[in-house]
Design an enzyme around this catalytic site. Structure first.
Site, mmCIF file in Angstrom:
data_model
loop_
_atom_site.group_PDB
_atom_site.id
_atom_site.type_symbol
_atom_site.label_atom_id
_atom_site.label_comp_id
_atom_site.label_asym_id
_atom_site.label_seq_id
_atom_site.Cartn_x
_atom_site.Cartn_y
_atom_site.Cartn_z
ATOM 1 N N SER A 50 73.553 51.679 -17.052
ATOM 2 C CA SER A 50 72.905 50.375 -17.241
ATOM 3 C C SER A 50 71.923 50.012 -16.134
ATOM 4 O O SER A 50 71.099 49.126 -16.325
ATOM 5 C CB SER A 50 73.953 49.280 -17.388
ATOM 6 N N HIS A 94 74.792 50.876 -24.048
ATOM 7 C CA HIS A 94 73.330 50.992 -24.028
ATOM 8 C C HIS A 94 72.814 52.161 -24.858
ATOM 9 O O HIS A 94 71.621 52.457 -24.826
ATOM 10 C CB HIS A 94 72.833 51.118 -22.587
ATOM 11 N N LYS A 130 74.091 44.055 -27.562
ATOM 12 C CA LYS A 130 72.782 44.636 -27.268
ATOM 13 C C LYS A 130 72.088 44.967 -28.608
ATOM 14 O O LYS A 130 71.596 44.056 -29.252
ATOM 15 C CB LYS A 130 72.973 45.813 -26.328
HETATM 16 N N1 PMP Z 1 79.642 48.308 -20.814
HETATM 17 C C1 PMP Z 1 78.387 48.367 -20.348
HETATM 18 C C2 PMP Z 1 77.835 49.689 -19.927
HETATM 19 C C3 PMP Z 1 77.608 47.210 -20.287
HETATM 20 O O1 PMP Z 1 76.371 47.267 -19.804
HETATM 21 C C4 PMP Z 1 78.174 45.979 -20.714
HETATM 22 C C5 PMP Z 1 77.392 44.676 -20.688
HETATM 23 N N2 PMP Z 1 76.313 44.597 -19.895
HETATM 24 C C6 PMP Z 1 79.482 45.974 -21.163
HETATM 25 C C7 PMP Z 1 80.189 47.146 -21.216
HETATM 26 C C8 PMP Z 1 80.130 44.690 -21.591
HETATM 27 O O2 PMP Z 1 79.675 44.315 -22.839
HETATM 28 P P1 PMP Z 1 79.680 42.802 -23.358
HETATM 29 O O3 PMP Z 1 78.388 42.198 -22.998
HETATM 30 O O4 PMP Z 1 79.851 42.960 -24.828
HETATM 31 O O5 PMP Z 1 80.843 42.118 -22.731
#
Ligand code: PMP
Length: 402
Positions: free
Chosen positions: A191, A219, A250
């Site tokens: 990310s 992602h 996302k």
């Molecule tokens: N895993 C990753 C790699 C993420 O980037 C994110 C959110 N940025 C999450 C899990 C958590 O997801 P959520 O926004 O649905 O809580």
């Protein structure tokens, strides 16, 4: 007149809150970039204050959060089922659309079954802590998402970290923990770095050591795979990956999360994942929006094609200007600036010029690796990206980054 000084009293545990001044100082210096208030849909353009901003900081990779079909599905689900479920999946909060969504998700990622949680964060908390017991190891990439790290902390197993996307380091770390069962957890696309997990080598290392593999595809969904169905499909390794995790926040234009695996693993998680059992289920609107987004992603592969052509345009444009984009090979593009203050100044310039990007500073990234994080959407137009590149170039030159 004597000066009246207001004295606040507080218990010692709260002292740190009263001493925390960094955010106030940044606000006073007009360099505070967080919690910006948007008063429009999350789209390629957003409105902040009275100003239109070009959005280059959204995770809506497919550009579906403002899609009329997705919004209609959410509204119809609210009409039919109401605004919430008033309970957890485990007890009174499972609707027929949750089950339909789970079947759809399992088919989408080619696994036997799937389980829907209320957020992706909770999916990682619930899944990892349910699977990794006292005598087990959870082996994670140093750059794994915070929700994976917190899931590990909630479990009672031992946490072992390997160097970022380095299969050799993984092999060494696996060899250092031979006396227990092991779960490897990686991100499919990282990310902050925007690189893709070296899944073939990771799966090899896992098989040699009898470890299970879980991939967080937050992602990667919509972005990688023949049908936008993630990292395992991208490498043709779906049968070698034990658990696929994803989020709706996302590409799926909603909020929620899922884990997909065999029937037996999902059945176990249904009865042991505390973040599922003790938290209310996703709203009908959220479930319906995600279901519709999956249909669109599958039916409109041209979105993924456009996302990738936009990605290359932005990535190559930035590289040609002389910016360091690190390991990026996906729509997540870090522009590595180095020091935190440099990033805040660049962010301020871009914000004032109407470009929305996200600054990510230490400790979220290693010291001296502070970045401007750019993310590209399928629905960005060429002229929007050209405009952004022009402003980024101007700012980068002015501030001496290129
Ligand atoms: N895993 C990753 C790699 C993420 O980037 C994110 C959110 N940025 C999450 C899990 C958590 O997801 P959520 O926004 O649905 O809580």
């Amino acid at each position: 007149m004597p000066e009246i000084i207001e004295k606040k009293t507080y218990a010692g545990i709260l002292e740190k809150c009263y001493k925390f001044t960094a955010a106030e100082e940044a606000k006073a210096a007009n360099l505070y970039p967080y919690f910006r208030m948007i008063s429009s849909p999350q789209d390629t353009e957003v409105v902040i204050g009275n100003k239109k901003m070009l959005m280059l900081g959204s995770n809506s990779y497919m550009g579906l959060t403002n899609d009329p079909r997705v919004k209609k599905a959410a509204m119809e689900a609210t009409e039919k089922y109401g605004s919430g479920c008033a309970g957890s999946r485990f007890l009174n909060g499972t609707l027929d659309i949750h089950i339909k969504l789970e079947e759809r998700l399992a088919a989408f990622v080619d696994k036997e079954a799937a389980l829907v949680f209320t957020t992706g964060f909770q999916t990682n908390l619930g899944t990892i802590s349910a699977l990794v017991g006292k005598d087990d190891y959870v082996v994670i990439d140093k750059s794994d998402h915070a929700s994976i790290i917190d899931g590990c902390r909630l479990g009672f197993g031992k946490i072992v970290k390997f160097n970022h996307n380095d299969p050799e380091s993984l092999e060494q770390r696996l060899a250092s923990c031979p006396d227990g069962e092991k779960l490897i957890v990686i991100d499919g696309v990282y990310s902050m770095e925007g690189d893709i997990a070296k899944l073939p080598q990771i799966v090899d290392a896992a098989q040699k050591q009898g470890a299970a593999v879980m991939v967080d595809d937050a992602h990667s969904i919509g972005v990688l795979g023949k049908r936008g169905n993630g990292t395992a499909d991208h490498f043709d390794l779906t049968d070698k990956v034990d658990l696929i995790m994803g989020t709706f926040s996302k590409s799926f234009a909603s909020i929620g999360g899922f884990i997909a695996s065999t029937n037996e693993v999902i059945e176990y998680l249904k009865h042991f994942a505390r973040a599922l059992i003790f938290s209310a289920s996703p709203t009908p609107a959220c479930a319906a929006a995600a279901l519709t987004a999956i249909d669109i992603i599958e039916k409109e592969p041209e979105r993924r094609e456009k996302l990738w052509s936009n990605t290359y345009k932005m990535l190559n444009g930035l590289k040609d200007m002389g910016f360091n984009t690190g390991l990026s090979e996906t729509p997540i593009i870090p522009v590595i600036i180095g020091d935190n203050m440099g990033v805040f100044k660049f962010w301020r310039y871009l914000h004032d010029e109407g470009i929305f990007v996200n600054p990510v500073v230490s400790p979220a990234v290693p010291p001296n690796m502070a970045i401007i994080r750019i993310s590209v959407m399928a629905t960005h137009t060429e002229s929007q990206l050209d405009h952004a590149l022009e402003i980024i170039h101007k700012g980068g030159r002015m501030l001496g980054f290129i």
